[in-house]
Design an enzyme around this catalytic site. Structure first.
Site, PDB file in Angstrom:
ATOM      1  NE  ARG A  60      71.602  12.560 -45.419  1.00  0.00           N
ATOM      2  CZ  ARG A  60      71.685  12.704 -44.105  1.00  0.00           C
ATOM      3  NH1 ARG A  60      72.663  12.110 -43.431  1.00  0.00           N
ATOM      4  NH2 ARG A  60      70.816  13.449 -43.442  1.00  0.00           N
ATOM      5  NE  ARG A  61      68.647  12.989 -41.267  1.00  0.00           N
ATOM      6  CZ  ARG A  61      67.879  14.047 -41.492  1.00  0.00           C
ATOM      7  NH1 ARG A  61      66.578  13.883 -41.702  1.00  0.00           N
ATOM      8  NH2 ARG A  61      68.387  15.263 -41.518  1.00  0.00           N
ATOM      9  NE  ARG A  97      60.033  15.800 -39.606  1.00  0.00           N
ATOM     10  CZ  ARG A  97      61.222  16.240 -40.010  1.00  0.00           C
ATOM     11  NH1 ARG A  97      62.263  15.425 -40.017  1.00  0.00           N
ATOM     12  NH2 ARG A  97      61.382  17.479 -40.409  1.00  0.00           N
ATOM     13  NE  ARG A 142      57.239  13.904 -45.982  1.00  0.00           N
ATOM     14  CZ  ARG A 142      56.480  14.295 -47.012  1.00  0.00           C
ATOM     15  NH1 ARG A 142      55.958  13.398 -47.821  1.00  0.00           N
ATOM     16  NH2 ARG A 142      56.252  15.563 -47.245  1.00  0.00           N
ATOM     17  CB  CYS A 193      64.909  12.998 -51.786  1.00  0.00           C
ATOM     18  SG  CYS A 193      63.268  12.827 -52.434  1.00  0.00           S
ATOM     19  CE  LYS A 225      67.404  18.753 -44.725  1.00  0.00           C
ATOM     20  NZ  LYS A 225      67.609  17.779 -43.636  1.00  0.00           N
ATOM     21  CG  ASP A 226      64.193  20.972 -48.470  1.00  0.00           C
ATOM     22  OD1 ASP A 226      64.593  19.809 -48.268  1.00  0.00           O
ATOM     23  OD2 ASP A 226      63.529  21.621 -47.642  1.00  0.00           O
TER      24      ASP A 226
END
Length: 306
Positions: A132-133, A156, A150, A243, A84-85
């Site tokens: 998205r989230r 996190r 971040r 993103c 996804k990156d």
């Protein structure tokens, strides 16, 4: 690449990236017991910029540039990434030589006090680094306060434990890979929180000119994951994927068919459009192209422009 030379894997140095690289390292050592397989740890711009959202500083491609330079300069033979990156369009000098079997692609909620998102009180602070989230939260739980967070997984979680947030929305795969599965309070079903394209999958990048490097990692290829993630990434690519785009796409193989769902919207308001399609696995990218056309017909570009 000579069969007597070491195989060098470029990787970010975050705990999750190192786990991923070490996982590939172990697989390659099992395949080629006579070969040395080494890691080249690196810090990327994406790791260094922690005070701003990725969408504001250039996107997730910031996590792979330094690794690609190492490939071009011959300091490494392959780079391991969270798929996804990986930008939806790779430069011509590079290719994804293998897409590996996928971990859990779903999002999850982590919280020290609450068992589900539905239990969070109005105004509760929920951290996420993903537009998205944020969009999904606006759609399902508009009463919550969404804040950016971040840093790597450990960072996190430490912020959550210090009380800076009431909950975090994270990728289940990363927590499971790092041994934090017990921190997961709620797995969020894809019917409510559609994942990001490629979430949970690992991609192995090599330089396009090196067939030898591609051959080394070819046994790690997982065809079903390649097909599903190719469809997901095609949706993102068709909508200018990065993103900076609050977009979700998730595909699953059901028998001989692929079932694709996609959603795009305004992460500030929660307004969104969603589509789905299915068809033969061999037509995965054509199914994705149709999904993009339907999203555009329903106003996706106008939502993104807003």
């Amino acid at each position: 690449m000579s069969t007597s030379n070491p195989i060098i894997i470029a990787t970010r140095e975050s705990p999750l990236a190192m786990w991923q690289a070490e996982h590939v390292q172990a697989r390659l050592r099992a395949l080629y017991p006579a070969r040395t397989v080494d890691l080249l740890g690196m810090t990327t711009r994406g790791d260094q910029i922690l005070d701003r959202a990725l969408s504001a500083v250039g996107g997730k491609g910031l996590f792979i540039k330094e690794l690609e330079v190492a490939l071009l300069e011959g300091r490494a033979h392959l780079a391991v990434h969270s798929l996804k990156d990986v930008p939806m369009e790779l430069a011509a000098e590079f290719r994804l030589a293998a897409v590996m079997d996928r971990e859990d692609p779903r999002d999850c909620m982590v919280s020290p006090r609450y068992a589900t998102l539905a239990e969070l009180p109005t105004g509760a602070k929920v951290g996420t680094s993903s537009l998205r989230r944020e969009l999904m939260l606006r759609v399902r739980y508009p009463q919550l306060t969404v804040l950016p967070v971040r840093g790597n997984v450990n960072t996190r979680l430490a912020k959550l434990d210090r009380g800076e947030f009431d909950a975090l929305i994270m990728a289940a795969a990363g927590l499971k890979r790092l041994g934090f599965a017990e921190r997961i309070r709620q797995i969020l079903p894809t019917t409510e929180f559609l994942p990001a394209p490629g979430q949970g999958a690992l991609g192995i990048e090599v330089i396009s000119a090196s067939d030898a490097c591609a051959e080394v990692v070819a046994p790690l290829e997982h065809a079903p994951t390649r097909a599903t993630t190719a469809a997901e990434r095609a949706v993102s690519r068709g909508l200018g994927g990065s993103c900076q785009v609050p977009l979700a796409a998730h595909a699953e193989i059901e028998g001989s068919e692929i079932h694709l769902r996609a959603l795009v919207g305004n992460h500030k308001t929660g307004e969104h459009v969603a589509v789905e399609g299915r068809g033969p696995v061999v037509d995965a990218e054509a199914i994705a192209a149709e999904a993009v056309a339907q999203l555009k017909a329903r106003g996706a570009l106008q939502l993104l422009a807003a």
